[in-house]
Design a protein around this motif. Structure first.
Motif, PDB file in Angstrom:
ATOM      1  N   ILE A 130       0.831  -1.208   0.000  1.00 16.18           N
ATOM      2  CA  ILE A 130       0.000   0.000   0.000  1.00 16.18           C
ATOM      3  C   ILE A 130       0.865   1.256   0.000  1.00 16.18           C
ATOM      4  O   ILE A 130       0.597   2.226  -0.728  1.00 16.18           O
ATOM      5  CB  ILE A 130      -0.943   0.006   1.227  1.00 16.18           C
ATOM      6  CG1 ILE A 130      -2.037  -1.043   1.060  1.00 16.18           C
ATOM      7  CG2 ILE A 130      -1.574   1.377   1.417  1.00 16.18           C
ATOM      8  CD1 ILE A 130      -2.922  -1.191   2.276  1.00 16.18           C
ATOM      9  N   MET A 131       1.931   1.242   0.787  1.00 15.44           N
ATOM     10  CA  MET A 131       2.740   2.446   0.978  1.00 15.44           C
ATOM     11  C   MET A 131       3.814   2.631  -0.096  1.00 15.44           C
ATOM     12  O   MET A 131       4.392   3.728  -0.184  1.00 15.44           O
ATOM     13  CB  MET A 131       3.402   2.407   2.355  1.00 15.44           C
ATOM     14  CG  MET A 131       2.451   2.572   3.527  1.00 15.44           C
ATOM     15  SD  MET A 131       1.529   4.141   3.468  1.00 15.44           S
ATOM     16  CE  MET A 131       2.878   5.324   3.522  1.00 15.44           C
ATOM     17  N   ARG A 132       4.098   1.616  -0.895  1.00 12.91           N
ATOM     18  CA  ARG A 132       5.197   1.745  -1.861  1.00 12.91           C
ATOM     19  C   ARG A 132       5.010   2.925  -2.805  1.00 12.91           C
ATOM     20  O   ARG A 132       5.939   3.714  -3.044  1.00 12.91           O
ATOM     21  CB  ARG A 132       5.354   0.451  -2.680  1.00 12.91           C
ATOM     22  CG  ARG A 132       6.155  -0.624  -1.991  1.00 12.91           C
ATOM     23  CD  ARG A 132       6.750  -1.598  -2.984  1.00 12.91           C
ATOM     24  NE  ARG A 132       5.772  -2.236  -3.831  1.00 12.91           N
ATOM     25  CZ  ARG A 132       5.280  -3.455  -3.642  1.00 12.91           C
ATOM     26  NH1 ARG A 132       5.680  -4.164  -2.597  1.00 12.91           N
ATOM     27  NH2 ARG A 132       4.411  -3.968  -4.468  1.00 12.91           N
ATOM     28  N   SER A 133       3.812   3.053  -3.348  1.00 11.42           N
ATOM     29  CA  SER A 133       3.582   4.146  -4.294  1.00 11.42           C
ATOM     30  C   SER A 133       3.695   5.508  -3.605  1.00 11.42           C
ATOM     31  O   SER A 133       4.158   6.487  -4.197  1.00 11.42           O
ATOM     32  CB  SER A 133       2.209   4.002  -4.958  1.00 11.42           C
ATOM     33  OG  SER A 133       1.176   4.054  -3.992  1.00 11.42           O
ATOM     34  N   VAL A 134       3.280   5.573  -2.339  1.00 11.05           N
ATOM     35  CA  VAL A 134       3.350   6.820  -1.582  1.00 11.05           C
ATOM     36  C   VAL A 134       4.801   7.184  -1.286  1.00 11.05           C
ATOM     37  O   VAL A 134       5.246   8.313  -1.542  1.00 11.05           O
ATOM     38  CB  VAL A 134       2.555   6.699  -0.264  1.00 11.05           C
ATOM     39  CG1 VAL A 134       2.709   7.970   0.566  1.00 11.05           C
ATOM     40  CG2 VAL A 134       1.085   6.429  -0.550  1.00 11.05           C
ATOM     41  N   THR A 135       5.561   6.242  -0.750  1.00 12.56           N
ATOM     42  CA  THR A 135       6.948   6.529  -0.371  1.00 12.56           C
ATOM     43  C   THR A 135       7.839   6.738  -1.596  1.00 12.56           C
ATOM     44  O   THR A 135       8.770   7.544  -1.549  1.00 12.56           O
ATOM     45  CB  THR A 135       7.516   5.411   0.519  1.00 12.56           C
ATOM     46  OG1 THR A 135       7.380   4.146  -0.146  1.00 12.56           O
ATOM     47  CG2 THR A 135       6.776   5.356   1.850  1.00 12.56           C
ATOM     48  N   ASP A 136       7.557   6.032  -2.678  1.00 13.78           N
ATOM     49  CA  ASP A 136       8.336   6.265  -3.902  1.00 13.78           C
ATOM     50  C   ASP A 136       8.127   7.690  -4.406  1.00 13.78           C
ATOM     51  O   ASP A 136       9.074   8.367  -4.827  1.00 13.78           O
ATOM     52  CB  ASP A 136       7.932   5.268  -4.993  1.00 13.78           C
ATOM     53  CG  ASP A 136       8.470   3.867  -4.741  1.00 13.78           C
ATOM     54  OD1 ASP A 136       9.185   3.677  -3.733  1.00 13.78           O
ATOM     55  OD2 ASP A 136       8.172   2.962  -5.540  1.00 13.78           O
ATOM     56  N   ARG A 137       6.880   8.152  -4.367  1.00 14.14           N
ATOM     57  CA  ARG A 137       6.567   9.512  -4.827  1.00 14.14           C
ATOM     58  C   ARG A 137       7.263  10.553  -3.960  1.00 14.14           C
ATOM     59  O   ARG A 137       7.691  11.604  -4.451  1.00 14.14           O
ATOM     60  CB  ARG A 137       5.052   9.708  -4.815  1.00 14.14           C
ATOM     61  CG  ARG A 137       4.586  11.129  -5.132  1.00 14.14           C
ATOM     62  CD  ARG A 137       3.078  11.179  -5.338  1.00 14.14           C
ATOM     63  NE  ARG A 137       2.346  10.637  -4.226  1.00 14.14           N
ATOM     64  CZ  ARG A 137       2.036  11.309  -3.116  1.00 14.14           C
ATOM     65  NH1 ARG A 137       2.434  12.553  -2.983  1.00 14.14           N
ATOM     66  NH2 ARG A 137       1.334  10.736  -2.154  1.00 14.14           N
ATOM     67  N   LEU A 138       7.403  10.249  -2.671  1.00 16.91           N
ATOM     68  CA  LEU A 138       8.021  11.197  -1.738  1.00 16.91           C
ATOM     69  C   LEU A 138       9.532  11.012  -1.627  1.00 16.91           C
ATOM     70  O   LEU A 138      10.180  11.669  -0.821  1.00 16.91           O
ATOM     71  CB  LEU A 138       7.386  11.037  -0.350  1.00 16.91           C
ATOM     72  CG  LEU A 138       5.889  11.349  -0.266  1.00 16.91           C
ATOM     73  CD1 LEU A 138       5.350  10.974   1.102  1.00 16.91           C
ATOM     74  CD2 LEU A 138       5.621  12.811  -0.566  1.00 16.91           C
ATOM     75  N   ARG A 139      10.080  10.113  -2.437  1.00 12.52           N
ATOM     76  CA  ARG A 139      11.522   9.821  -2.439  1.00 12.52           C
ATOM     77  C   ARG A 139      12.016   9.336  -1.080  1.00 12.52           C
ATOM     78  O   ARG A 139      13.023   9.801  -0.551  1.00 12.52           O
ATOM     79  CB  ARG A 139      12.320  11.046  -2.900  1.00 12.52           C
ATOM     80  CG  ARG A 139      12.016  11.454  -4.342  1.00 12.52           C
ATOM     81  CD  ARG A 139      13.021  12.466  -4.851  1.00 12.52           C
ATOM     82  NE  ARG A 139      12.821  12.741  -6.282  1.00 12.52           N
ATOM     83  CZ  ARG A 139      13.677  13.402  -7.049  1.00 12.52           C
ATOM     84  NH1 ARG A 139      14.805  13.866  -6.522  1.00 12.52           N
ATOM     85  NH2 ARG A 139      13.432  13.596  -8.323  1.00 12.52           N
ATOM     86  N   ILE A 140      11.289   8.396  -0.529  1.00 13.33           N
ATOM     87  CA  ILE A 140      11.698   7.686   0.677  1.00 13.33           C
ATOM     88  C   ILE A 140      12.253   6.345   0.234  1.00 13.33           C
ATOM     89  O   ILE A 140      11.627   5.635  -0.555  1.00 13.33           O
ATOM     90  CB  ILE A 140      10.513   7.500   1.645  1.00 13.33           C
ATOM     91  CG1 ILE A 140       9.988   8.860   2.120  1.00 13.33           C
ATOM     92  CG2 ILE A 140      10.899   6.631   2.829  1.00 13.33           C
ATOM     93  CD1 ILE A 140       8.685   8.783   2.881  1.00 13.33           C
ATOM     94  N   SER A 141      13.414   5.974   0.718  1.00 14.44           N
ATOM     95  CA  SER A 141      14.064   4.751   0.255  1.00 14.44           C
ATOM     96  C   SER A 141      13.250   3.514   0.624  1.00 14.44           C
ATOM     97  O   SER A 141      12.518   3.504   1.625  1.00 14.44           O
ATOM     98  CB  SER A 141      15.472   4.639   0.838  1.00 14.44           C
ATOM     99  OG  SER A 141      15.419   4.417   2.244  1.00 14.44           O
TER     100      SER A 141
END
Length: 504
Positions: A130-141
């Motif tokens: 669920i969070m992968r797309s969110v963290t990728d967009r925010l440039r979180i490793s």
């Protein structure tokens, strides 16, 4: 029958075999067999038969243990229902556009992990995708996302008595406490002494808010933020399947919200129903049929969840049925580990291992030595074996009698054994929880382990300070505060050092 120093053979053998084979089930069975053979006068055939006659079958027949097994099966069904029912995916879709900063992204992943408090097996496979797309967009490793998932997967269930983890722990130590002891009360009072576990949960928001990443994790975060590469060019990334809604289905966040509300509502209603009501609500809750209540609650919640999914056309009737079949199948290995955890606990008690340790250490065993030794040895064992449940099975039958014999409260001893067991589950490269965190988050497994390990070691060192304070004060809250203060101070000092080195 007095075995003397040889009474230590079953628990030590379990540890050694777990190191050598990396298979806790085989290790527990073999150690149980050896202990049963010792109790049978050295006859291996009699010992083998008695593994089942004296331990395996009686442990299953125990009403508490049978309830744990039934509850564990329905926890599996509930977990699979959340994964396939579409509610978690829809909830993630509903909130993802409202998360706009890196801090918010990390905190949202942490809160999501806290919400999946009932099972470690579902945490990473729900929160990670669920969070992968969110963290990728925010440039979180991806390493950071895996760390967030790993930090809530096993730790949160170990802090709540109404979970499979809580049931396992209470099922192990109940045979070593006086008859009639309130097991839930003992669990709750041991929570403040479960220092490493609480530190694991709290360090995520501390790091997210302060930005005090260090070591390989800081480098991973800088790479992701500056270049947009959420994993390294050399990474080997494999992921668990993300939920994809099928054509014609209409998953909504209610598919997540309704089952969880039903779970909590039915749980407390059943606990009140099965408890003594003459002295008020909370007396009924703390003296209820815990296992029966958990079993009913998880079953009803799983059924309600699949009905919601069927109404949204996410699942067909056949697929809804398969949720239960697959959920039960997923928990078979865990149930076998549970049973042999009870068996090794019984064997360890019958051969007199705890009694021998008590007699051998009476001259120098202080609370400080006891708590630190339990934590460190359990942590080493869990890291080498990759299992917390197997570590609990080995060390709780030693920790409780040791505390009672030395006239020390059992709560810090239980907390230290649990905290040490959680250490390996949290950071060992061969832990299933760690592996699932990598898969769910789409991170290179070894990159994630390297990035997380310094954090785990810092929290372990802070916990040792906390157990020293516990030995002096015998106060869980003060010990916990000491651990958290030590952890934050260490983080700040490391942050200043790395900042100074970066500008040099």
């Amino acid at each position: 029958m007095d075995f003397g120093i040889f009474s230590l053979v079953p628990p030590i053998l379990a540890i050694i075999l777990a190191f050598a084979t990396k298979n806790v089930l085989i290790s527990l069975f073999t150690a149980t067999f050896v202990g049963a053979t010792m109790l049978s006068g050295g006859n291996p055939l009699t010992g083998f038969a008695n593994v089942f006659i004296d331990y395996f079958i009686p442990k299953i027949a125990s009403s508490w243990n049978a309830g744990v097994i039934a509850m564990t099966l329905f926890v599996g069904a509930f977990s699979v229902m959340l994964e396939r029912g579409g509610g978690a995916w829809a909830f993630g879709e509903a909130v993802k556009d409202k998360i706009t900063t890196r801090k918010q992204g990390q905190l949202c992943g942490w809160i999501g992990g806290l919400m999946i408090w009932f099972s470690d097996s579902s945490n990473s496979v729900i929160v990670g995708p669920i969070m992968r797309s969110v963290t990728d967009r925010l440039r979180i490793s991806r390493e950071k996302l895996a760390y967030i998932c790993s930090s809530t997967a096993g730790s949160v269930p170990l802090l709540i008595p109404i979970t499979g983890w809580g049931a396992l722990v209470m099922g192990i130590y109940k045979d070593f406490l006086p008859e009639g002891t309130n097991l839930v009360s003992v669990f709750v009072q041991s929570i403040p002494y479960n220092l490493y576990t609480i530190a694991v949960v709290l360090m995520v928001p501390i790091i997210a808010i302060t930005g005090w990443d260090f070591g390989p994790m800081r480098k991973a975060e800088e790479r992701a933020f500056k270049t947009g590469k959420v994993f390294a060019d050399t990474a080997h990334v494999s992921t668990c399947d993300s939920y994809v809604p099928k054509e014609g289905s209409k998953p909504t966040p209610w598919g997540l919200i309704i089952p969880i509300v039903v779970l909590i509502t039915v749980l407390f209603a059943t606990m009140y129903y099965t408890g003594p009501k003459e002295d008020g609500f909370w007396n009924a809750i703390f003296n209820c049929d815990t296992m029966g209540s958990l079993t009913v609650a998880f079953f009803v919640a799983a059924v309600v969840g699949v009905l919601v999914a069927m109404k949204s056309k996410v699942l067909t009737f056949k697929e809804a049925y398969q949720v239960f079949v697959d959920g039960f199948a997923r928990m078979i290995e865990a149930i076998m580990i549970l049973i042999f955890a009870w068996c090794i606990g019984g064997v360890t008690s019958d051969v007199g291992a705890a009694d021998y340790i008590v007699s051998a250490t009476q001259g120098f065993m202080t609370p400080g030595i006891m708590f630190i030794s339990l934590f460190v040895v359990a942590a080493f064992t869990s890291f080498a074996t990759g299992t917390s449940w197997g570590t609990f099975a080995i060390f709780l039958p030693i920790a409780v009698p040791l505390a009672l014999a030395n006239d020390v409260a059992v709560y810090p001893a239980i907390g230290a054994a649990l905290a040490g067991g959680l250490f390996g589950d949290h950071c060992s490269p061969i832990s299933d929880t760690t592996i699932m965190a990598s898969l769910g988050s789409g991170s290179d497994h070894l990159d994630f382990v390297r990035a997380q390990l310094p954090y785990a070691l810092l929290m372990a060192a802070s916990s040792i300070v906390g157990y020293i304070v516990a030995a002096i004060t015998m106060n869980g809250i003060i010990s916990l505060i000491a651990t958290i203060v030590c952890m934050i101070c260490a983080l700040y000092v490391i942050h200043l050092f790395e900042k100074k080195r970066a500008t040099a």
